[in-house]
Design an enzyme around this catalytic site. Structure first.
Site, PDB file in Angstrom:
ATOM      1  N   HIS A 112       0.856  -1.189   0.000  1.00  0.00           N
ATOM      2  CA  HIS A 112       0.000   0.000   0.000  1.00  0.00           C
ATOM      3  C   HIS A 112       0.897   1.247   0.000  1.00  0.00           C
ATOM      4  O   HIS A 112       2.015   1.214   0.526  1.00  0.00           O
ATOM      5  CB  HIS A 112      -0.847  -0.041   1.280  1.00  0.00           C
ATOM      6  CG  HIS A 112      -1.892   1.016   1.367  1.00  0.00           C
ATOM      7  ND1 HIS A 112      -1.634   2.277   1.845  1.00  0.00           N
ATOM      8  CD2 HIS A 112      -3.198   0.999   1.039  1.00  0.00           C
ATOM      9  CE1 HIS A 112      -2.751   2.983   1.822  1.00  0.00           C
ATOM     10  NE2 HIS A 112      -3.717   2.239   1.329  1.00  0.00           N
ATOM     11  N   ASP A 188       2.819  -4.336   8.223  1.00  0.00           N
ATOM     12  CA  ASP A 188       1.595  -3.573   7.993  1.00  0.00           C
ATOM     13  C   ASP A 188       0.448  -4.565   8.198  1.00  0.00           C
ATOM     14  O   ASP A 188       0.222  -5.442   7.364  1.00  0.00           O
ATOM     15  CB  ASP A 188       1.638  -3.020   6.562  1.00  0.00           C
ATOM     16  CG  ASP A 188       0.307  -2.415   6.139  1.00  0.00           C
ATOM     17  OD1 ASP A 188      -0.673  -2.536   6.892  1.00  0.00           O
ATOM     18  OD2 ASP A 188       0.257  -1.841   5.030  1.00  0.00           O
ATOM     19  N   GLN A 191      -4.673  -5.233   6.819  1.00  0.00           N
ATOM     20  CA  GLN A 191      -5.639  -6.180   6.244  1.00  0.00           C
ATOM     21  C   GLN A 191      -5.576  -7.543   6.943  1.00  0.00           C
ATOM     22  O   GLN A 191      -6.267  -8.468   6.521  1.00  0.00           O
ATOM     23  CB  GLN A 191      -5.378  -6.381   4.738  1.00  0.00           C
ATOM     24  CG  GLN A 191      -5.517  -5.136   3.902  1.00  0.00           C
ATOM     25  CD  GLN A 191      -6.971  -4.643   3.788  1.00  0.00           C
ATOM     26  OE1 GLN A 191      -7.918  -5.347   4.115  1.00  0.00           O
ATOM     27  NE2 GLN A 191      -7.131  -3.414   3.332  1.00  0.00           N
ATOM     28  N   LYS A 214     -10.914  -0.565   9.933  1.00  0.00           N
ATOM     29  CA  LYS A 214     -11.050  -1.759   9.091  1.00  0.00           C
ATOM     30  C   LYS A 214     -11.508  -2.965   9.905  1.00  0.00           C
ATOM     31  O   LYS A 214     -11.635  -4.063   9.394  1.00  0.00           O
ATOM     32  CB  LYS A 214      -9.721  -2.070   8.394  1.00  0.00           C
ATOM     33  CG  LYS A 214      -9.336  -1.001   7.354  1.00  0.00           C
ATOM     34  CD  LYS A 214      -8.134  -1.433   6.571  1.00  0.00           C
ATOM     35  CE  LYS A 214      -7.436  -0.296   5.861  1.00  0.00           C
ATOM     36  NZ  LYS A 214      -8.140   0.171   4.673  1.00  0.00           N
ATOM     37  N   CYS A 352      -4.811   1.864  -4.093  1.00  0.00           N
ATOM     38  CA  CYS A 352      -3.680   2.481  -3.369  1.00  0.00           C
ATOM     39  C   CYS A 352      -2.406   1.652  -3.435  1.00  0.00           C
ATOM     40  O   CYS A 352      -1.458   1.912  -2.698  1.00  0.00           O
ATOM     41  CB  CYS A 352      -3.991   2.761  -1.897  1.00  0.00           C
ATOM     42  SG  CYS A 352      -5.123   4.090  -1.670  1.00  0.00           S
TER      43      CYS A 352
END
Ligand code: PLP
Length: 396
Positions: A112, A188, A191, A214, A352
């Site tokens: 991302h 990261d 997700q 999220k 993104c």
């Protein structure tokens, strides 16, 4: 699962854009209104009961987050505005000091923007080198990580699950290999953390970033996890109230202890308290149940989508509820607008992750991203609409 908890699911909206943000259960707005209506005072500033109540609420959420990701201590958990803010704090607050010209960071082309652009800035300002792991059929393998590691590699900074290809990376293996070579690892988790049990102690990563919104939480709240030694060694990137113990005109100053040193200014108090309520909500459902259900739903979605003539799915081997595709030569955005006529919300574009076109050879795709409240019936509806033989005429 649990559709009755979401007002927006009581309408005929079919929401498949969970990779962008998740819907919010009613408990979130109830807890947030309770704060605004009944004790909306600042935190860590007052000596009166209401202020202490807010302090205790925030401390409680910090402990909920610690427990949720199995960190060692609440000192390793800082509240930020989101994954982007956390990654920027990590990269500019730690690596901009510890990396020197010629030192290398390893990323992938599927990252991302928030895990790419800060590194570009360091490349410009400090002359660091950015390397990317070649992917094997969309996936990161330890063998491919080994191919790009050199004696100048300082850090590997990758998503646990990517937001376009939906692949789950072998983080534990990578961290072990990296640590044996004194290389640190940033994850990261944007997700991943909302969709599966993520245990930072088990993964042994040095940093992790993720966003509340999220995972059914409010926007504007994120988490920066750092192992205690990294928290201690990191420098703040924002300065102001709440993060210092004193300062004088001559410039002498002392910053607060970790983690509040990284929480300058008034926090998003309502958001943080609300985030606590959704962590409890997700815990009640169980992260393992969420993960299992989503994988079943993903398999069902893939098998149904594959029935459609002319569909090109770019990540059939996805490990998550993220599926990207195109239909014939229909422009992805046009297809998304068409689906909107049937109240089906999907994302179209490059999501993104603007370098992913080097991997899948196309700039724009339609993305369906699932969460635990989606159903097979919703997928059936999507497939029915995509199978419309007149679809091209209706789009024009
Ligand atoms: C993998 C990944 N990283 C980072 C981000 C940025 O998250 P935020 O916009 O909440 O800061 C996203 C958001 O889509 C994402 O999917």
């Amino acid at each position: 699962m649990h559709r009755e908890d979401f007002n927006m699911l009581l309408t005929d909206t079919i929401y498949f854009d969970n990779g962008a943000t998740a819907l919010k259960p009613k408990v979130l707005s109830e807890v947030i209104s309770d704060y605004y209506n009944n004790y909306s005072v600042n935190s860590h500033r007052g000596d009166y009961d209401l202020s202490l109540k807010v302090d205790m609420a925030i401390d409680r959420v910090r402990e909920l987050v610690r427990d949720f990701i199995n960190a060692d201590s609440v000192k390793e958990i800082a509240f930020t505005a989101g994954t982007t803010a956390s990654l920027n704090q990590i990269i500019f607050g730690y690596y901009s000091y510890s990396m020197h010209s010629g030192d290398e960071v390893i990323i992938t082309e599927a990252e991302h923007a928030s895990n790419v652009l800060p590194w570009f800035e360091l490349r410009n300002s400090k002359g660091i080198v950015i390397k990317s792991i070649p992917l094997d059929n969309n996936k990161v393998t330890l063998d491919n990580v080994k191919k790009v590691i050199t004696d100048r590699t300082k850090v590997i900074s990758i998503a646990m699950v990517t937001n376009t290809l939906g692949d789950l990376r072998p983080i534990k293996e990578i961290v072990k290999y990296a640590h044996e070579r004194n290389i640190s690892v940033i994850i990261d988790g944007a997700q991943a953390v909302p969709h599966m049990k993520v245990d930072v102690k088990d993964l042994d990563c040095d940093f992790m970033a993720f966003s509340a919104h999220k995972m059914c939480g409010p926007t504007g709240v994120g988490i920066l996890y750092a192992k205690k030694n990294y928290m201690n060694d990191m420098y703040p990137t924002e300065f102001g109230g709440g993060m210092n113990s004193y300062f004088e005109l001559d410039g002498s100053r002392m910053y607060s202890n970790i983690p509040t040193r990284f929480e300058a200014g008034t926090l998003n108090i309502a958001g943080i308290i609300g985030f606590g309520s959704v962590i409890e909500y997700l815990n009640k459902i169980g992260m393992d149940n969420i993960h299992k259900y989503e994988l079943e739903l993903k398999d069902y979605a893939l098998s149904r989508l594959k029935e459609i003539d002319n569909i090109k799915i770019y990540n059939e081997n996805t490990d998550s509820g993220i599926i990207i595709f195109n239909l014939g030569d229909i422009f992805a955005q046009d297809l998304a607008v068409y689906l909107n006529k049937y109240n089906i919300c999907v994302r179209a574009g490059n999501h993104c992750a603007k370098m992913v076109h080097d991997i899948i050879d196309v700039n724009n795709t339609v993305r369906v991203s699932l969460y635990f409240y989606n159903t097979k019936e919703e997928i059936d509806k999507l497939v029915e609409v995509l199978k419309n033989p007149n679809i091209k005429n209706e789009i024009i």
